[in-house]
Design a protein around this motif. Sequence first.
Motif, PDB file in Angstrom:
ATOM      1  N   ILE A 156       4.678  13.822 -17.689  1.00  0.00           N
ATOM      2  CA  ILE A 156       5.517  12.659 -17.368  1.00  0.00           C
ATOM      3  C   ILE A 156       6.190  12.827 -16.011  1.00  0.00           C
ATOM      4  CG2 ILE A 156       7.618  11.412 -18.032  1.00  0.00           C
ATOM      5  CD1 ILE A 156       6.726  11.911 -20.970  1.00  0.00           C
ATOM      6  N   LEU A 157       6.809  13.978 -15.782  1.00  0.00           N
ATOM      7  CA  LEU A 157       7.470  14.210 -14.490  1.00  0.00           C
ATOM      8  C   LEU A 157       6.468  14.244 -13.345  1.00  0.00           C
ATOM      9  CD1 LEU A 157      10.168  16.823 -15.477  1.00  0.00           C
ATOM     10  CD2 LEU A 157      10.540  14.494 -14.687  1.00  0.00           C
ATOM     11  N   GLY A 158       5.304  14.826 -13.593  1.00  0.00           N
ATOM     12  CA  GLY A 158       4.269  14.869 -12.566  1.00  0.00           C
ATOM     13  C   GLY A 158       3.782  13.484 -12.185  1.00  0.00           C
ATOM     14  N   LEU A 159       3.551  12.629 -13.168  1.00  0.00           N
ATOM     15  CA  LEU A 159       3.106  11.265 -12.879  1.00  0.00           C
ATOM     16  C   LEU A 159       4.177  10.478 -12.130  1.00  0.00           C
ATOM     17  CD1 LEU A 159       1.206  10.326 -16.142  1.00  0.00           C
ATOM     18  CD2 LEU A 159       0.239  10.610 -13.867  1.00  0.00           C
ATOM     19  N   LEU A 160       5.422  10.632 -12.545  1.00  0.00           N
ATOM     20  CA  LEU A 160       6.512   9.958 -11.835  1.00  0.00           C
ATOM     21  C   LEU A 160       6.611  10.452 -10.393  1.00  0.00           C
ATOM     22  CD1 LEU A 160       9.252   9.855 -14.606  1.00  0.00           C
ATOM     23  CD2 LEU A 160       7.904   7.952 -13.719  1.00  0.00           C
ATOM     24  N   PHE A 161       6.428  11.748 -10.200  1.00  0.00           N
ATOM     25  CA  PHE A 161       6.431  12.314  -8.852  1.00  0.00           C
ATOM     26  C   PHE A 161       5.320  11.697  -8.007  1.00  0.00           C
ATOM     27  CE2 PHE A 161       4.364  15.468  -6.079  1.00  0.00           C
ATOM     28  CZ  PHE A 161       5.348  15.598  -5.118  1.00  0.00           C
ATOM     29  N   LEU A 162       4.117  11.575  -8.570  1.00  0.00           N
ATOM     30  CA  LEU A 162       3.003  10.999  -7.814  1.00  0.00           C
ATOM     31  C   LEU A 162       3.280   9.561  -7.405  1.00  0.00           C
ATOM     32  CD1 LEU A 162      -0.321  12.204  -9.451  1.00  0.00           C
ATOM     33  CD2 LEU A 162       0.727  12.927  -7.330  1.00  0.00           C
ATOM     34  N   VAL A 163       3.830   8.792  -8.304  1.00  0.00           N
ATOM     35  CA  VAL A 163       4.126   7.401  -7.976  1.00  0.00           C
ATOM     36  C   VAL A 163       5.141   7.328  -6.847  1.00  0.00           C
ATOM     37  CG1 VAL A 163       5.171   5.277  -8.857  1.00  0.00           C
ATOM     38  CG2 VAL A 163       3.515   6.514 -10.256  1.00  0.00           C
ATOM     39  N   VAL A 164       6.246   8.054  -6.994  1.00  0.00           N
ATOM     40  CA  VAL A 164       7.294   8.028  -5.968  1.00  0.00           C
ATOM     41  C   VAL A 164       6.763   8.573  -4.640  1.00  0.00           C
ATOM     42  CG1 VAL A 164       9.543   9.005  -5.308  1.00  0.00           C
ATOM     43  CG2 VAL A 164       9.180   8.128  -7.622  1.00  0.00           C
ATOM     44  N   TYR A 165       6.052   9.684  -4.678  1.00  0.00           N
ATOM     45  CA  TYR A 165       5.511  10.292  -3.458  1.00  0.00           C
ATOM     46  C   TYR A 165       4.580   9.330  -2.724  1.00  0.00           C
ATOM     47  CZ  TYR A 165       2.705  13.242  -0.435  1.00  0.00           C
ATOM     48  OH  TYR A 165       2.052  13.762   0.646  1.00  0.00           O
ATOM     49  N   ASN A 166       3.653   8.722  -3.446  1.00  0.00           N
ATOM     50  CA  ASN A 166       2.690   7.833  -2.796  1.00  0.00           C
ATOM     51  C   ASN A 166       3.350   6.564  -2.265  1.00  0.00           C
ATOM     52  OD1 ASN A 166       0.110   9.205  -2.887  1.00  0.00           O
ATOM     53  ND2 ASN A 166       0.293   9.051  -5.092  1.00  0.00           N
ATOM     54  N   VAL A 167       4.350   6.042  -2.964  1.00  0.00           N
ATOM     55  CA  VAL A 167       5.056   4.862  -2.464  1.00  0.00           C
ATOM     56  C   VAL A 167       5.847   5.214  -1.199  1.00  0.00           C
ATOM     57  CG1 VAL A 167       6.938   3.237  -2.982  1.00  0.00           C
ATOM     58  CG2 VAL A 167       5.131   3.642  -4.661  1.00  0.00           C
ATOM     59  N   VAL A 168       6.525   6.351  -1.200  1.00  0.00           N
ATOM     60  CA  VAL A 168       7.276   6.774  -0.010  1.00  0.00           C
ATOM     61  C   VAL A 168       6.327   6.991   1.165  1.00  0.00           C
ATOM     62  CG1 VAL A 168       8.633   8.676   0.977  1.00  0.00           C
ATOM     63  CG2 VAL A 168       9.229   7.740  -1.262  1.00  0.00           C
ATOM     64  N   MET A 169       5.213   7.671   0.927  1.00  0.00           N
ATOM     65  CA  MET A 169       4.248   7.903   2.014  1.00  0.00           C
ATOM     66  C   MET A 169       3.653   6.590   2.523  1.00  0.00           C
ATOM     67  SD  MET A 169       4.482  10.984   2.765  1.00  0.00           S
ATOM     68  CE  MET A 169       3.165  11.031   3.959  1.00  0.00           C
ATOM     69  N   MET A 170       3.476   5.636   1.628  1.00  0.00           N
ATOM     70  CA  MET A 170       2.963   4.327   2.023  1.00  0.00           C
ATOM     71  C   MET A 170       3.954   3.633   2.960  1.00  0.00           C
ATOM     72  SD  MET A 170       1.573   1.446  -0.624  1.00  0.00           S
ATOM     73  CE  MET A 170       1.084   2.722  -1.761  1.00  0.00           C
ATOM     74  N   PHE A 171       5.244   3.699   2.624  1.00  0.00           N
ATOM     75  CA  PHE A 171       6.263   3.102   3.483  1.00  0.00           C
ATOM     76  C   PHE A 171       6.353   3.826   4.820  1.00  0.00           C
ATOM     77  CE2 PHE A 171       8.056   0.875  -0.225  1.00  0.00           C
ATOM     78  CZ  PHE A 171       8.269  -0.371   0.352  1.00  0.00           C
ATOM     79  N   VAL A 172       6.241   5.141   4.798  1.00  0.00           N
ATOM     80  CA  VAL A 172       6.297   5.902   6.042  1.00  0.00           C
ATOM     81  C   VAL A 172       5.125   5.554   6.946  1.00  0.00           C
ATOM     82  CG1 VAL A 172       6.087   8.233   7.004  1.00  0.00           C
ATOM     83  CG2 VAL A 172       7.638   7.813   5.101  1.00  0.00           C
ATOM     84  N   ASP A 173       3.929   5.457   6.375  1.00  0.00           N
ATOM     85  CA  ASP A 173       2.729   5.208   7.168  1.00  0.00           C
ATOM     86  C   ASP A 173       2.556   3.752   7.573  1.00  0.00           C
ATOM     87  OD1 ASP A 173       2.133   7.878   6.944  1.00  0.00           O
ATOM     88  OD2 ASP A 173       0.621   7.624   5.375  1.00  0.00           O
ATOM     89  N   TYR A 174       2.889   2.808   6.687  1.00  0.00           N
ATOM     90  CA  TYR A 174       2.585   1.399   6.930  1.00  0.00           C
ATOM     91  C   TYR A 174       3.811   0.493   6.995  1.00  0.00           C
ATOM     92  CZ  TYR A 174      -2.034   3.064   5.729  1.00  0.00           C
ATOM     93  OH  TYR A 174      -3.198   3.771   5.701  1.00  0.00           O
ATOM     94  N   GLY A 175       4.952   0.951   6.550  1.00  0.00           N
ATOM     95  CA  GLY A 175       6.156   0.143   6.597  1.00  0.00           C
ATOM     96  C   GLY A 175       6.266  -0.890   5.490  1.00  0.00           C
ATOM     97  N   THR A 176       5.311  -0.915   4.596  1.00  0.00           N
ATOM     98  CA  THR A 176       5.305  -1.859   3.488  1.00  0.00           C
ATOM     99  C   THR A 176       4.427  -1.324   2.365  1.00  0.00           C
ATOM    100  OG1 THR A 176       4.919  -4.173   2.893  1.00  0.00           O
ATOM    101  CG2 THR A 176       3.354  -3.171   4.414  1.00  0.00           C
ATOM    102  N   LEU A 177       4.375  -2.055   1.268  1.00  0.00           N
ATOM    103  CA  LEU A 177       3.485  -1.669   0.170  1.00  0.00           C
ATOM    104  C   LEU A 177       2.072  -2.158   0.495  1.00  0.00           C
ATOM    105  CD1 LEU A 177       5.637  -2.456  -2.989  1.00  0.00           C
ATOM    106  CD2 LEU A 177       5.045  -0.229  -2.074  1.00  0.00           C
ATOM    107  N   ALA A 178       1.279  -1.295   1.060  1.00  0.00           N
ATOM    108  CA  ALA A 178      -0.096  -1.626   1.450  1.00  0.00           C
ATOM    109  C   ALA A 178      -1.041  -0.741   0.644  1.00  0.00           C
ATOM    110  CB  ALA A 178      -0.274  -1.415   2.938  1.00  0.00           C
TER     111      ALA A 178
END
Length: 87
Positions: free
Chosen positions: A18-40
Amino acid sequence: MKFKEMLSSKQYWKSVAILGLLFLVVYNVVMMFVDYGTLAFQEYFANRTADGKLVKFIITQVAGMIVYGMFVTYGQFRRRDKEQLKK
């Protein structure tokens, strides 16, 4: 609870997942914002899996999930044990 006992506990592995999956979701969303500035989602995953990088992407995501989940869950179980010993 000793480390081997903890690893054999179903509750431990459920928490890891559960914690690992939550980490993946948060990590990928943050990296998406860092790289693209939006949910892409399409661009993000297309770039991460392009040119034969799909297997590498999946392996690193699963490994990160397991490592993060194990560290955090171990800390939670350890803290709970220490609190019980104080009582």
